[in-house]
Design a protein around this motif. Sequence first.
Motif, mmCIF file in Angstrom:
data_model
loop_
_atom_site.group_PDB
_atom_site.id
_atom_site.type_symbol
_atom_site.label_atom_id
_atom_site.label_comp_id
_atom_site.label_asym_id
_atom_site.label_seq_id
_atom_site.Cartn_x
_atom_site.Cartn_y
_atom_site.Cartn_z
ATOM 1 N N THR A 7 0.837 -1.194 0.000
ATOM 2 C CA THR A 7 0.000 0.000 0.000
ATOM 3 C C THR A 7 0.872 1.245 0.000
ATOM 4 O OG1 THR A 7 -0.097 0.268 2.404
ATOM 5 C CG2 THR A 7 -1.703 -1.249 1.406
ATOM 6 N N ALA A 8 0.274 2.362 -0.357
ATOM 7 C CA ALA A 8 0.998 3.630 -0.347
ATOM 8 C C ALA A 8 1.488 3.955 1.063
ATOM 9 C CB ALA A 8 0.102 4.753 -0.871
ATOM 10 N N ARG A 9 0.660 3.700 2.071
ATOM 11 C CA ARG A 9 1.070 3.950 3.453
ATOM 12 C C ARG A 9 2.259 3.076 3.835
ATOM 13 N NH1 ARG A 9 -4.034 5.684 6.657
ATOM 14 N NH2 ARG A 9 -5.701 5.477 5.128
ATOM 15 N N GLY A 10 2.172 1.796 3.470
ATOM 16 C CA GLY A 10 3.237 0.868 3.812
ATOM 17 C C GLY A 10 4.557 1.233 3.161
ATOM 18 N N ARG A 11 4.498 1.657 1.895
ATOM 19 C CA ARG A 11 5.737 2.034 1.204
ATOM 20 C C ARG A 11 6.324 3.303 1.796
ATOM 21 N NH1 ARG A 11 2.546 0.117 -3.040
ATOM 22 N NH2 ARG A 11 1.946 2.167 -3.828
ATOM 23 N N GLU A 12 5.451 4.226 2.181
ATOM 24 C CA GLU A 12 5.960 5.456 2.781
ATOM 25 C C GLU A 12 6.543 5.186 4.164
ATOM 26 O OE1 GLU A 12 4.384 9.949 3.877
ATOM 27 O OE2 GLU A 12 3.684 8.923 2.072
ATOM 28 N N PHE A 13 5.922 4.287 4.903
ATOM 29 C CA PHE A 13 6.463 3.907 6.202
ATOM 30 C C PHE A 13 7.850 3.278 6.029
ATOM 31 C CE2 PHE A 13 7.199 0.481 9.286
ATOM 32 C CZ PHE A 13 7.216 1.206 10.463
ATOM 33 N N GLY A 14 7.977 2.352 5.114
ATOM 34 C CA GLY A 14 9.264 1.689 4.886
ATOM 35 C C GLY A 14 10.337 2.652 4.428
ATOM 36 N N GLU A 15 9.961 3.580 3.552
ATOM 37 C CA GLU A 15 10.926 4.577 3.070
ATOM 38 C C GLU A 15 11.402 5.452 4.217
ATOM 39 O OE1 GLU A 15 12.187 8.533 1.731
ATOM 40 O OE2 GLU A 15 10.281 8.079 2.730
ATOM 41 N N GLY A 16 10.470 5.811 5.105
ATOM 42 C CA GLY A 16 10.834 6.647 6.250
ATOM 43 C C GLY A 16 11.739 5.921 7.232
ATOM 44 N N MET A 17 11.477 4.645 7.465
ATOM 45 C CA MET A 17 12.311 3.865 8.376
ATOM 46 C C MET A 17 13.715 3.666 7.807
ATOM 47 S SD MET A 17 10.509 3.306 11.084
ATOM 48 C CE MET A 17 11.466 2.039 11.915
ATOM 49 N N ARG A 99 5.196 14.676 0.254
ATOM 50 C CA ARG A 99 6.056 13.522 0.513
ATOM 51 C C ARG A 99 5.530 12.248 -0.159
ATOM 52 N NH1 ARG A 99 9.431 12.038 5.164
ATOM 53 N NH2 ARG A 99 8.782 13.993 6.147
ATOM 54 N N THR A 100 4.223 11.988 -0.002
ATOM 55 C CA THR A 100 3.663 10.748 -0.540
ATOM 56 C C THR A 100 3.755 10.714 -2.059
ATOM 57 O OG1 THR A 100 2.144 10.630 1.330
ATOM 58 C CG2 THR A 100 1.634 9.256 -0.569
ATOM 59 N N VAL A 101 3.466 11.834 -2.688
ATOM 60 C CA VAL A 101 3.548 11.899 -4.153
ATOM 61 C C VAL A 101 4.969 11.610 -4.620
ATOM 62 C CG1 VAL A 101 3.337 13.422 -6.151
ATOM 63 C CG2 VAL A 101 1.607 13.493 -4.352
ATOM 64 N N LEU A 102 5.941 12.232 -3.976
ATOM 65 C CA LEU A 102 7.335 12.016 -4.366
ATOM 66 C C LEU A 102 7.751 10.562 -4.142
ATOM 67 C CD1 LEU A 102 8.831 15.315 -2.943
ATOM 68 C CD2 LEU A 102 8.859 14.631 -5.353
ATOM 69 N N THR A 103 7.313 9.968 -3.040
ATOM 70 C CA THR A 103 7.640 8.568 -2.762
ATOM 71 C C THR A 103 7.066 7.650 -3.838
ATOM 72 O OG1 THR A 103 7.719 8.934 -0.371
ATOM 73 C CG2 THR A 103 7.366 6.675 -1.108
ATOM 74 N N GLN A 104 5.809 7.885 -4.214
ATOM 75 C CA GLN A 104 5.169 7.019 -5.212
ATOM 76 C C GLN A 104 5.722 7.258 -6.611
ATOM 77 O OE1 GLN A 104 3.419 4.675 -3.765
ATOM 78 N NE2 GLN A 104 3.716 5.832 -1.864
ATOM 79 N N LEU A 105 6.005 8.515 -6.956
ATOM 80 C CA LEU A 105 6.590 8.805 -8.264
ATOM 81 C C LEU A 105 7.963 8.153 -8.412
ATOM 82 C CD1 LEU A 105 5.750 12.582 -8.864
ATOM 83 C CD2 LEU A 105 4.961 10.644 -10.226
ATOM 84 N N THR A 106 8.737 8.150 -7.339
ATOM 85 C CA THR A 106 10.073 7.561 -7.383
ATOM 86 C C THR A 106 10.003 6.064 -7.651
ATOM 87 O OG1 THR A 106 10.910 9.237 -5.851
ATOM 88 C CG2 THR A 106 12.208 7.239 -6.077
ATOM 89 N N ALA A 107 8.979 5.396 -7.118
ATOM 90 C CA ALA A 107 8.852 3.943 -7.269
ATOM 91 C C ALA A 107 8.144 3.536 -8.555
ATOM 92 C CB ALA A 107 8.095 3.370 -6.070
ATOM 93 N N ALA A 108 7.435 4.461 -9.203
ATOM 94 C CA ALA A 108 6.605 4.112 -10.361
ATOM 95 C C ALA A 108 7.433 3.863 -11.614
ATOM 96 C CB ALA A 108 5.591 5.225 -10.625
#
Length: 299
Positions: A7-17, A99-108
């Motif tokens: 999920t988007a939340r999960g990926r953002e959590f992992g990126e932050g950790m 932050r979320t947009v940048l995280t998802q764009l980077t992975a897309a």
Amino acid sequence: MPRRISTARGREFGEGMRAAIANAGMNARELADVLGWDEAKVSDVLTGKGGVTILEVALVLGVCRVEAKERDRLLELFPGRDLSGWWQPHGKCAPVRPRTVLTQLTAAETLISWHTHAVPVLLRTADYMRALLTASATVSVDELEERLRVLQEMQKLLSNNLDCTFYIHELALDLRVGGPDEHLSQLQRLMFMANWTKIRILVVPVAAGAHAGIAGPFTQLKFPKYESLVWVETENSSLFVETKEAVGGYEDVVCALDKVSLDEGESMDLIARRCVRLQEAGGADGAVKQDSGEPFPPS
């Protein structure tokens, strides 16, 4: 390979950790040594796998000396990391750095964007974006330059092998944002970007009339390892749509837009004609003249 459940939340959590550990000058093995854990346990914390408790996450953040604001953000993300769909209310206006947009764009690996009334954010010139921000009723003037820097950061992701298709309504090309020079520069920017190998710009003509995308702009992101999502932005909130049925509805909209849009060559010809008209335009206000034999906007 089947796509992983993520999920988007999960990926953002992992990126932050991962960022927290890296900022502490450690890697996963070194952190495991400090905590007396197996390295696999650290991996479970980073991915948010079952069996990991919020106290263990807090312990990692404490060892890494994460600042309070970021610590609280990650602890808030942790319980809902497996939830599909994410509505983010932002208060008065969108955050300076999404932050979320940048995280998802980077992975897309694939981006499909539709915009009804303006040029998509990833294709905007700085002057065009500056004019939009200046006209905003909610964005502070003090934030303007920082928002422009973030725009450049987002646009750099286009050169990261991201395969992009942008659908733009013809009326968005006619909306003059800024002065005549800024308008012309933005249209020229579109023509320049369309020459990139992995960027396609398709115009939905006025002649199409009512169309499937009339409800509003959205961006679909597809990933090599995860299910796709749709990002919708409003004045003061962001929505990340992840359920299969809802994403499928947006995919139907894209298919319908594709049927009524001009092809790449026709779209560039339409934009090129506008550029010529703007260059040839007379009058102090730089307005585009109407030829007696052709209606305006030109088709």
